[in-house]
Design a protein around this motif. Structure first.
Motif, PDB file in Angstrom:
ATOM      1  N   GLU A  45       0.849  -1.177   0.000  1.00  4.36           N
ATOM      2  CA  GLU A  45       0.000   0.000   0.000  1.00  4.36           C
ATOM      3  C   GLU A  45       0.893   1.239   0.000  1.00  4.36           C
ATOM      4  OE1 GLU A  45      -3.253   0.002  -0.147  1.00  4.36           O
ATOM      5  OE2 GLU A  45      -3.527  -2.180   0.005  1.00  4.36           O
ATOM      6  N   ALA A  46       0.313   2.354  -0.416  1.00  2.63           N
ATOM      7  CA  ALA A  46       1.054   3.616  -0.377  1.00  2.63           C
ATOM      8  C   ALA A  46       1.372   3.997   1.066  1.00  2.63           C
ATOM      9  CB  ALA A  46       0.241   4.711  -1.052  1.00  2.63           C
ATOM     10  N   SER A  47       2.423   4.794   1.224  1.00  2.00           N
ATOM     11  CA  SER A  47       2.893   5.301   2.527  1.00  2.00           C
ATOM     12  C   SER A  47       3.656   4.250   3.333  1.00  2.00           C
ATOM     13  CB  SER A  47       1.728   5.841   3.376  1.00  2.00           C
ATOM     14  OG  SER A  47       1.070   6.897   2.693  1.00  2.00           O
ATOM     15  N   LEU A  48       3.913   3.079   2.733  1.00  2.00           N
ATOM     16  CA  LEU A  48       4.697   2.068   3.428  1.00  2.00           C
ATOM     17  C   LEU A  48       6.171   2.467   3.400  1.00  2.00           C
ATOM     18  CD1 LEU A  48       4.971  -0.778   4.755  1.00  2.00           C
ATOM     19  CD2 LEU A  48       5.282  -1.670   2.438  1.00  2.00           C
ATOM     20  N   GLY A  49       6.838   2.397   4.550  1.00  4.60           N
ATOM     21  CA  GLY A  49       8.263   2.705   4.619  1.00  4.60           C
ATOM     22  C   GLY A  49       9.094   1.451   4.782  1.00  4.60           C
ATOM     23  N   LEU A  50      10.272   1.441   4.187  1.00  7.69           N
ATOM     24  CA  LEU A  50      11.184   0.305   4.307  1.00  7.69           C
ATOM     25  C   LEU A  50      12.603   0.773   4.002  1.00  7.69           C
ATOM     26  CD1 LEU A  50      11.162  -1.894   1.140  1.00  7.69           C
ATOM     27  CD2 LEU A  50       9.663   0.072   1.309  1.00  7.69           C
ATOM     28  N   THR A  51      13.553  -0.104   4.245  1.00 12.18           N
ATOM     29  CA  THR A  51      14.961   0.191   3.962  1.00 12.18           C
ATOM     30  C   THR A  51      15.552  -0.943   3.147  1.00 12.18           C
ATOM     31  OG1 THR A  51      15.230   1.466   5.998  1.00 12.18           O
ATOM     32  CG2 THR A  51      17.235   0.653   4.953  1.00 12.18           C
ATOM     33  N   GLY A  69      20.441  -0.386   2.761  1.00  3.21           N
ATOM     34  CA  GLY A  69      20.828   0.711   3.641  1.00  3.21           C
ATOM     35  C   GLY A  69      20.181   2.034   3.316  1.00  3.21           C
ATOM     36  N   CYS A  70      19.324   2.086   2.290  1.00  5.40           N
ATOM     37  CA  CYS A  70      18.698   3.354   1.876  1.00  5.40           C
ATOM     38  C   CYS A  70      17.226   3.368   2.300  1.00  5.40           C
ATOM     39  CB  CYS A  70      18.826   3.537   0.372  1.00  5.40           C
ATOM     40  SG  CYS A  70      18.119   5.097  -0.223  1.00  5.40           S
ATOM     41  N   PRO A  71      16.831   4.294   3.181  1.00  5.45           N
ATOM     42  CA  PRO A  71      15.418   4.416   3.568  1.00  5.45           C
ATOM     43  C   PRO A  71      14.578   4.894   2.389  1.00  5.45           C
ATOM     44  CG  PRO A  71      16.853   5.540   5.136  1.00  5.45           C
ATOM     45  CD  PRO A  71      17.686   5.226   3.932  1.00  5.45           C
ATOM     46  N   MET A  72      13.352   4.368   2.308  1.00  2.00           N
ATOM     47  CA  MET A  72      12.462   4.767   1.220  1.00  2.00           C
ATOM     48  C   MET A  72      11.018   4.660   1.669  1.00  2.00           C
ATOM     49  SD  MET A  72      12.760   1.457  -1.334  1.00  2.00           S
ATOM     50  CE  MET A  72      14.544   1.556  -1.402  1.00  2.00           C
ATOM     51  N   GLU A  73      10.142   5.314   0.909  1.00  2.00           N
ATOM     52  CA  GLU A  73       8.707   5.289   1.193  1.00  2.00           C
ATOM     53  C   GLU A  73       7.952   5.088  -0.110  1.00  2.00           C
ATOM     54  OE1 GLU A  73       5.136   8.274   2.755  1.00  2.00           O
ATOM     55  OE2 GLU A  73       7.216   8.982   2.622  1.00  2.00           O
ATOM     56  N   ILE A  74       6.978   4.166  -0.081  1.00  2.00           N
ATOM     57  CA  ILE A  74       6.131   3.944  -1.250  1.00  2.00           C
ATOM     58  C   ILE A  74       5.148   5.109  -1.334  1.00  2.00           C
ATOM     59  CG2 ILE A  74       4.609   2.339  -2.449  1.00  2.00           C
ATOM     60  CD1 ILE A  74       7.409   1.235  -1.835  1.00  2.00           C
ATOM     61  N   VAL A  75       5.202   5.856  -2.443  1.00  2.00           N
ATOM     62  CA  VAL A  75       4.343   7.033  -2.595  1.00  2.00           C
ATOM     63  C   VAL A  75       3.087   6.719  -3.390  1.00  2.00           C
ATOM     64  CG1 VAL A  75       4.205   9.381  -3.520  1.00  2.00           C
ATOM     65  CG2 VAL A  75       6.318   8.590  -2.422  1.00  2.00           C
ATOM     66  N   GLU A  76       3.232   5.969  -4.494  1.00  2.00           N
ATOM     67  CA  GLU A  76       2.073   5.707  -5.358  1.00  2.00           C
ATOM     68  C   GLU A  76       2.144   4.289  -5.905  1.00  2.00           C
ATOM     69  OE1 GLU A  76      -0.010   7.390  -9.486  1.00  2.00           O
ATOM     70  OE2 GLU A  76       1.883   8.240  -8.757  1.00  2.00           O
ATOM     71  N   VAL A  77       1.014   3.588  -5.825  1.00  2.00           N
ATOM     72  CA  VAL A  77       0.870   2.250  -6.384  1.00  2.00           C
ATOM     73  C   VAL A  77      -0.302   2.281  -7.359  1.00  2.00           C
ATOM     74  CG1 VAL A  77       0.455  -0.185  -5.922  1.00  2.00           C
ATOM     75  CG2 VAL A  77       1.798   1.167  -4.304  1.00  2.00           C
ATOM     76  N   ASP A  98      -2.073   0.030 -10.870  1.00  2.00           N
ATOM     77  CA  ASP A  98      -2.083  -1.111 -11.799  1.00  2.00           C
ATOM     78  C   ASP A  98      -1.121  -2.210 -11.345  1.00  2.00           C
ATOM     79  OD1 ASP A  98      -3.897   0.247 -13.430  1.00  2.00           O
ATOM     80  OD2 ASP A  98      -2.277   1.210 -14.574  1.00  2.00           O
ATOM     81  N   ASN A  99      -1.163  -2.510 -10.056  1.00  2.00           N
ATOM     82  CA  ASN A  99      -0.335  -3.567  -9.469  1.00  2.00           C
ATOM     83  C   ASN A  99       1.162  -3.301  -9.605  1.00  2.00           C
ATOM     84  OD1 ASN A  99      -2.621  -5.080  -8.743  1.00  2.00           O
ATOM     85  ND2 ASN A  99      -2.696  -6.023 -10.776  1.00  2.00           N
ATOM     86  N   MET A 100       1.530  -2.047  -9.794  1.00  2.00           N
ATOM     87  CA  MET A 100       2.935  -1.653  -9.894  1.00  2.00           C
ATOM     88  C   MET A 100       3.198  -0.465  -8.973  1.00  2.00           C
ATOM     89  SD  MET A 100       3.721  -1.818 -13.989  1.00  2.00           S
ATOM     90  CE  MET A 100       5.355  -1.148 -13.688  1.00  2.00           C
ATOM     91  N   ILE A 101       4.435  -0.403  -8.480  1.00  2.00           N
ATOM     92  CA  ILE A 101       4.847   0.749  -7.683  1.00  2.00           C
ATOM     93  C   ILE A 101       5.263   1.844  -8.650  1.00  2.00           C
ATOM     94  CG2 ILE A 101       6.494   1.594  -5.970  1.00  2.00           C
ATOM     95  CD1 ILE A 101       6.715  -1.300  -4.958  1.00  2.00           C
ATOM     96  N   LYS A 102       4.506   2.917  -8.691  1.00  2.00           N
ATOM     97  CA  LYS A 102       4.743   3.982  -9.656  1.00  2.00           C
ATOM     98  C   LYS A 102       5.795   4.980  -9.171  1.00  2.00           C
ATOM     99  CE  LYS A 102       1.968   2.990 -13.071  1.00  2.00           C
ATOM    100  NZ  LYS A 102       2.501   2.748 -14.426  1.00  2.00           N
ATOM    101  N   THR A 103       5.717   5.334  -7.889  1.00  2.00           N
ATOM    102  CA  THR A 103       6.620   6.364  -7.367  1.00  2.00           C
ATOM    103  C   THR A 103       7.136   5.956  -5.994  1.00  2.00           C
ATOM    104  OG1 THR A 103       5.272   8.032  -8.492  1.00  2.00           O
ATOM    105  CG2 THR A 103       6.908   8.830  -6.912  1.00  2.00           C
ATOM    106  N   VAL A 104       8.422   6.177  -5.781  1.00  7.26           N
ATOM    107  CA  VAL A 104       9.074   5.879  -4.501  1.00  7.26           C
ATOM    108  C   VAL A 104       9.841   7.114  -4.055  1.00  7.26           C
ATOM    109  CG1 VAL A 104      10.733   4.405  -3.305  1.00  7.26           C
ATOM    110  CG2 VAL A 104       9.281   3.438  -5.098  1.00  7.26           C
TER     111      VAL A 104
END
Length: 422
Positions: A388-394, A397-405, A407-413
């Motif tokens: 889902e969007a707004s999920l954070g992970l690393t 070693g690089c922190p990231m956040e899922i911004v937009e999902v 059509d079953n694809m991650i569009k923006t991180v």
């Protein structure tokens, strides 16, 4: 008479210590000389370099000569030192001479000259070869006999001195040499040299434009739509296909389009006649191999196919060259790439479909490239589900956040390298 004889013995002893220093320095200098610098000088017909190169072709004979000479002078020095000690202190002088002479030979005949030769091998090896070459002819029978015995023992161990042709560098060792060159090679040139070595590690699949991002012209479209697409094309070579990329017809060059337009012959039939045959590339072809194939076939672009012959993407000569020279800017803030958008807080909005190799190169990151080829694929493989969007992970070693999902694809991180864990 005894006093004069003793003085003479001191002079001879000093000369023998100097000879010992010469042989010690020669041994270290000859063995420490940079083989690549030596080869370069030899190719330029440098006389001393040619002489040293010839002697190093048979290292066993060179080492035998130096050790024979060194041992002869050391034994002679020991005998004269003992004689001097006995003349000055009697029988007790033997012990004194042994201790003093050992220190003298270690300091002035071994450690000091060898250290000097290790620091300046060429300065020692080149002049010493002037003496060693004629000395080899004088002592050749002794050296030959000594080498014959030693090589026999080495043969029992499976080692052949005659088959030694020097050392060669593997690609990993050469990469280390490039990195260790320091200021001798500018950083940009170092990156290019390493890029050439890295071509064998990557395949066309790693750098290709994936199938879903291919831009082409459907020849079955309305003519006005085809003209509009050709007019707005941003590439010199335009892919023509019928209904889908799977039925690709070939490429047409913008120069050919201009020629047809000038002759007022631009139509579907002329496009089909002017299209160039497609050059197909297996997806697992190493980049260094493909670079050579592009060169030999005079091609600059090709479609990448899998083992079943299905089109997977497109790769160009420029894509491969970019792996060597990199981008034309090193400042990520100035890098005009719609897939990487710098934000005011130090983070970056990144397109999920970006190629991981490009992302690593552009942002100096270390995401693994031996699996998925895109950031979207890497995150999905790690999570093993569509997030889902707004999920954070690393990752790496690089922190990231899922911004937009979508059509079953991650569009923006959103990547946050400024918070990267070390």
């Amino acid at each position: 008479m005894d006093e004069i004889s003793t003085s003479t013995l001191f002079i001879v002893l000093g000369l023998l210590v100097l000879c010992s220093a010469f042989f010690s320095a020669s041994e270290t200098g000859m063995m420490s000389v940079n083989p690549y610098k030596l080869k370069h000088l030899a190719n330029e017909q440098h006389k001393a370099a040619l002489r040293v190169t010839a002697m190093l072709e048979r290292r066993d004979r060179l080492i035998g000569l130096i050790l024979v000479g060194n041992n002869l002078v050391n034994v002679a020095a020991s005998s004269i030192g003992t004689l001097i000690g006995m003349r000055l202190y009697g029988d007790f002088g033997i012990l004194i001479a042994g201790i003093v002479l050992t220190l003298i030979i270690l300091i002035f005949g071994e450690v000091t000259p060898k250290t000097l030769a290790a620091l300046h091998p060429e300065r020692v090896a080149f002049p010493s070869s002037v003496v060693l070459k004629p000395l080899m002819k004088v002592l050749y029978p002794v050296v030959w006999l000594l080498n014959k015995i030693c090589n026999t023992f080495l043969g029992w161990l499976g080692v052949s001195a005659e088959q030694h042709h020097g050392s060669s560098l593997s690609s990993e060792e050469l990469r280390t040499v490039v990195h260790e060159a320091g200021a001798l090679i500018p950083q940009q040139h170092q990156n290019m040299l390493v890029g050439v070595l890295d071509l064998e590690k990557a395949t066309v699949e790693d750098i290709m434009i994936p199938r879903n991002e291919l831009v082409g012209v459907d020849i079955n479209d309305e003519w006005k739509d085809i003209v509009r697409q050709l007019s707005n094309a941003q590439h010199n070579r335009i892919l023509l296909y019928r209904d889908s990329v799977d039925d690709a017809l070939g490429f047409i060059h913008s120069r050919e389009l201009a020629r047809l337009a000038l002759k007022d012959q631009l139509n579907k039939a002329s496009l089909l006649r002017s299209v160039r045959e497609i050059y197909f590339i297996p997806e697992n072809t190493p980049l260094n191999t493909q670079l050579h194939k592009f060169q030999s076939s005079k091609e600059r672009i090709g479609l990448v196919v899998d083992e079943y012959g299905d089109i997977q993407g497109l790769v160009t000569l420029e894509d491969i060259l970019e792996e060597v020279v990199g981008n034309f800017t090193t400042d990520i803030a100035d890098y005009q790439n719609d897939e990487i958008l710098p934000q005011a807080d130090g983070s970056y909005l990144v397109d999920g479909g970006i190629n991981l190799r490009d992302l690593n190169r552009d942002m100096q990151l270390n995401f693994p490239t031996d699996g998925p080829k895109t950031l979207n694929g890497l995150v999905l493989e790690y999570l093993e589900e569509i997030p889902e969007a707004s999920l954070g992970l690393t990752l790496a070693g690089c922190p990231m956040e899922i911004v937009e999902v979508q059509d079953n694809m991650i569009k923006t991180v959103r990547l946050m390298p400024h918070l990267q864990q070390n």
